[in-house]
Structures are given as C-alpha cells and as structure tokens.
Design a protein around this motif. Structure first.
Motif, PDB file in Angstrom:
ATOM      1  N   THR A 177     -15.365   5.547   5.992  1.00 37.61           N
ATOM      2  CA  THR A 177     -15.810   6.839   5.578  1.00 37.61           C
ATOM      3  C   THR A 177     -15.203   7.225   4.156  1.00 37.61           C
ATOM      4  N   ALA A 178     -15.641   8.616   3.749  1.00 38.66           N
ATOM      5  CA  ALA A 178     -14.934   8.856   2.239  1.00 38.66           C
ATOM      6  C   ALA A 178     -13.419   8.958   2.208  1.00 38.66           C
ATOM      7  N   SER A 179     -12.921   9.383   3.295  1.00 37.66           N
ATOM      8  CA  SER A 179     -11.300   9.140   3.625  1.00 37.66           C
ATOM      9  C   SER A 179     -10.898   7.771   3.501  1.00 37.66           C
ATOM     10  N   PHE A 180     -11.680   6.692   4.058  1.00 37.80           N
ATOM     11  CA  PHE A 180     -11.394   5.546   3.835  1.00 37.80           C
ATOM     12  C   PHE A 180     -11.282   5.117   2.474  1.00 37.80           C
ATOM     13  N   GLU A 181     -12.373   5.553   1.799  1.00 40.97           N
ATOM     14  CA  GLU A 181     -12.628   4.965   0.435  1.00 40.97           C
ATOM     15  C   GLU A 181     -11.601   5.467  -0.588  1.00 40.97           C
ATOM     16  N   VAL A 182     -11.016   6.901  -0.287  1.00 43.48           N
ATOM     17  CA  VAL A 182      -9.890   7.408  -1.055  1.00 43.48           C
ATOM     18  C   VAL A 182      -8.747   6.663  -0.822  1.00 43.48           C
ATOM     19  N   PHE A 183      -8.318   6.489   0.542  1.00 44.06           N
ATOM     20  CA  PHE A 183      -7.159   5.589   0.838  1.00 44.06           C
ATOM     21  C   PHE A 183      -7.053   4.258   0.163  1.00 44.06           C
ATOM     22  N   SER A 184      -8.548   3.740   0.167  1.00 40.26           N
ATOM     23  CA  SER A 184      -8.398   2.309  -0.123  1.00 40.26           C
ATOM     24  C   SER A 184      -8.088   2.250  -1.676  1.00 40.26           C
ATOM     25  N   LYS A 185      -8.773   3.179  -2.405  1.00 37.35           N
ATOM     26  CA  LYS A 185      -8.570   3.303  -3.982  1.00 37.35           C
ATOM     27  C   LYS A 185      -7.192   3.437  -4.258  1.00 37.35           C
ATOM     28  N   ALA A 186      -6.656   4.426  -3.439  1.00 37.27           N
ATOM     29  CA  ALA A 186      -4.894   4.678  -3.772  1.00 37.27           C
ATOM     30  C   ALA A 186      -4.133   3.522  -3.382  1.00 37.27           C
ATOM     31  N   LEU A 187      -4.723   2.806  -2.404  1.00 33.47           N
ATOM     32  CA  LEU A 187      -3.657   1.568  -2.047  1.00 33.47           C
ATOM     33  C   LEU A 187      -3.806   0.627  -3.252  1.00 33.47           C
ATOM     34  N   ILE A 188      -4.909   0.262  -3.615  1.00 31.47           N
ATOM     35  CA  ILE A 188      -5.271  -0.666  -4.770  1.00 31.47           C
ATOM     36  C   ILE A 188      -4.333  -0.275  -5.867  1.00 31.47           C
ATOM     37  N   ALA A 189      -4.569   1.030  -6.366  1.00 28.33           N
ATOM     38  CA  ALA A 189      -3.844   1.657  -7.544  1.00 28.33           C
ATOM     39  C   ALA A 189      -2.196   1.549  -7.223  1.00 28.33           C
ATOM     40  N   ASN A 190      -1.968   1.696  -6.068  1.00 24.84           N
ATOM     41  CA  ASN A 190      -0.248   1.727  -5.891  1.00 24.84           C
ATOM     42  C   ASN A 190       0.101   0.185  -5.654  1.00 24.84           C
ATOM     43  N   GLN A 191      -0.747  -0.479  -5.420  1.00 23.43           N
ATOM     44  CA  GLN A 191      -0.368  -2.109  -5.184  1.00 23.43           C
ATOM     45  C   GLN A 191      -0.268  -2.726  -6.567  1.00 23.43           C
ATOM     46  N   LYS A 192      -1.436  -2.250  -7.594  1.00 21.74           N
ATOM     47  CA  LYS A 192      -1.278  -2.845  -8.947  1.00 21.74           C
ATOM     48  C   LYS A 192       0.077  -2.383  -9.731  1.00 21.74           C
ATOM     49  N   ALA A 193       0.473  -0.935  -9.248  1.00 21.88           N
ATOM     50  CA  ALA A 193       1.679  -0.456 -10.035  1.00 21.88           C
ATOM     51  C   ALA A 193       2.825  -1.029  -9.938  1.00 21.88           C
ATOM     52  N   ILE A 194       2.750  -1.603  -8.604  1.00 19.95           N
ATOM     53  CA  ILE A 194       4.082  -2.248  -8.338  1.00 19.95           C
ATOM     54  C   ILE A 194       4.598  -3.650  -9.485  1.00 19.95           C
ATOM     55  N   TYR A 195       3.465  -4.304  -9.865  1.00 20.69           N
ATOM     56  CA  TYR A 195       3.591  -5.254 -10.744  1.00 20.69           C
ATOM     57  C   TYR A 195       3.783  -4.889 -12.121  1.00 20.69           C
ATOM     58  N   SER A 196       3.813  -3.639 -12.478  1.00 21.56           N
ATOM     59  CA  SER A 196       3.801  -3.058 -14.006  1.00 21.56           C
ATOM     60  C   SER A 196       4.862  -2.067 -14.136  1.00 21.56           C
ATOM     61  N   THR A 197       5.542  -1.791 -13.069  1.00 16.22           N
ATOM     62  CA  THR A 197       6.560  -0.674 -13.105  1.00 16.22           C
ATOM     63  C   THR A 197       7.962  -1.316 -13.276  1.00 16.22           C
ATOM     64  N   SER A 198       9.094  -0.390 -13.791  1.00 19.81           N
ATOM     65  CA  SER A 198      10.170  -1.109 -14.209  1.00 19.81           C
ATOM     66  C   SER A 198      10.820  -1.317 -13.002  1.00 19.81           C
ATOM     67  N   LYS A 199      11.937  -2.169 -13.223  1.00 21.95           N
ATOM     68  CA  LYS A 199      12.695  -2.772 -12.250  1.00 21.95           C
ATOM     69  C   LYS A 199      13.464  -1.648 -11.409  1.00 21.95           C
ATOM     70  N   ASP A 200      13.706  -0.538 -12.085  1.00 22.72           N
ATOM     71  CA  ASP A 200      14.339   0.535 -11.583  1.00 22.72           C
ATOM     72  C   ASP A 200      13.530   1.258 -10.408  1.00 22.72           C
ATOM     73  N   SER A 201      12.415   1.340 -10.774  1.00 24.69           N
ATOM     74  CA  SER A 201      11.407   2.164  -9.768  1.00 24.69           C
ATOM     75  C   SER A 201      10.502   1.190  -8.929  1.00 24.69           C
ATOM     76  N   VAL A 202      10.667  -0.046  -8.992  1.00 23.84           N
ATOM     77  CA  VAL A 202       9.906  -0.745  -7.992  1.00 23.84           C
ATOM     78  C   VAL A 202       9.880  -0.637  -6.658  1.00 23.84           C
ATOM     79  N   LYS A 203      11.092  -0.334  -6.209  1.00 23.68           N
ATOM     80  CA  LYS A 203      11.428  -0.250  -4.811  1.00 23.68           C
ATOM     81  C   LYS A 203      10.538   1.055  -4.261  1.00 23.68           C
ATOM     82  N   ASN A 204      10.760   2.165  -5.032  1.00 23.12           N
ATOM     83  CA  ASN A 204       9.799   3.409  -4.977  1.00 23.12           C
ATOM     84  C   ASN A 204       8.486   3.452  -5.002  1.00 23.12           C
TER      85      ASN A 204
END
Length: 144
Positions: free
Chosen positions: A87-114
C-alpha cells in the motif's frame, strides 16, 4: 460364552488400536507433505533481521559497522506474501526504513545507537499496520 465374549472384546480392542494408529500415521504423512513457501519479502525480511542482529552486536562492541547492505533496497520490489499489502503506507515505511538503515552507517559514534533504534522503530511502526506477528521479535533488536 464368557470365553467368546472375552475373545471378542480383545479382538475389538486390537482392531480399534490398529485403525487409530493407521489414522494417526496417515495424518502425520499428510501434514508432513504440507510445505510453507516463504515469499521474497519474507525471506528478505529474515535476512534483514539477521543482518541487523549482527549489526547490533557490532554497535555494542563498538566494532567497524561495514557498509549498508545493498540487497535491502529489494524491499521496494520483493514479492509480498499478499500483494495487497503493498500500500501507500507500506511504501512510506519502506522508504523510511532504507533511509534510517543507511543513516546508521554515516552517523557519528555518539548517535549510532539512537539511529539504530530509529531504524528498528520504523520496522515496528510498519508492522503495526500490517503483519503484526514479528513485532515481539523485532523489539528484541532495540538497544537499551
């Protein structure tokens, strides 16, 4: 007469045990033949869960995280168990998931857990709308 009744009773008990055993064996054979086939999405999500379990351990040990697993992008195209769930909701969540997952690898060590917990919470939020079964398992990924 008593001997015939006793003999008849024994024969009936033996026959009834055998027929129950045969039914039981038949049911076992039938249920053994039923195989569940995972959808592409179910397999991908299982891979994602296992990868994020390892990622969580790396974060806790402060090890190098490596790089974003590109196969996660397949969330946008993998066949779902029920295609009506895309659904449209699934598409929104899947895009957010990928963005959040990618951000783990580029964030600072201080904020990686968050950031990791944000990604996990995105999974939980999506599963609250559709397919809620995995939520208890997904919650185990959260870093406390």
């Amino acid at each position: 007469m008593k001997k015939i009744a006793l003999l008849l009773g024994i024969c009936l008990s033996i026959l009834s045990c055998n027929s129950t055993e045969k039914k039981s064996l038949k049911n076992t054979k039938e249920s053994a033949l039923v195989m569940y086939k995972f959808s592409e999405m179910a397999l991908l999500m299982e891979d994602m869960y296992l990868a994020n379990e390892k990622l969580k351990e790396k974060i806790l040990k402060q090890d190098d995280l490596g790089s974003f697993p590109e196969k996660f992008i397949n969330i946008h195209t993998a066949l779902l168990t029920d295609e009506n769930d895309r659904t449209a909701s699934f598409e929104v969540f899947s895009k957010a998931l990928i963005a959040n997952q990618k951000a783990i690898y580029s964030t600072s060590k201080d904020s990686v857990k968050n950031q990791f917990n944000s990604m996990v919470n995105t999974c939980i939020a999506c599963h609250e709308t559709t397919c809620s079964g995995p939520i208890p398992r997904i919650k185990k990924l959260l870093i406390k």
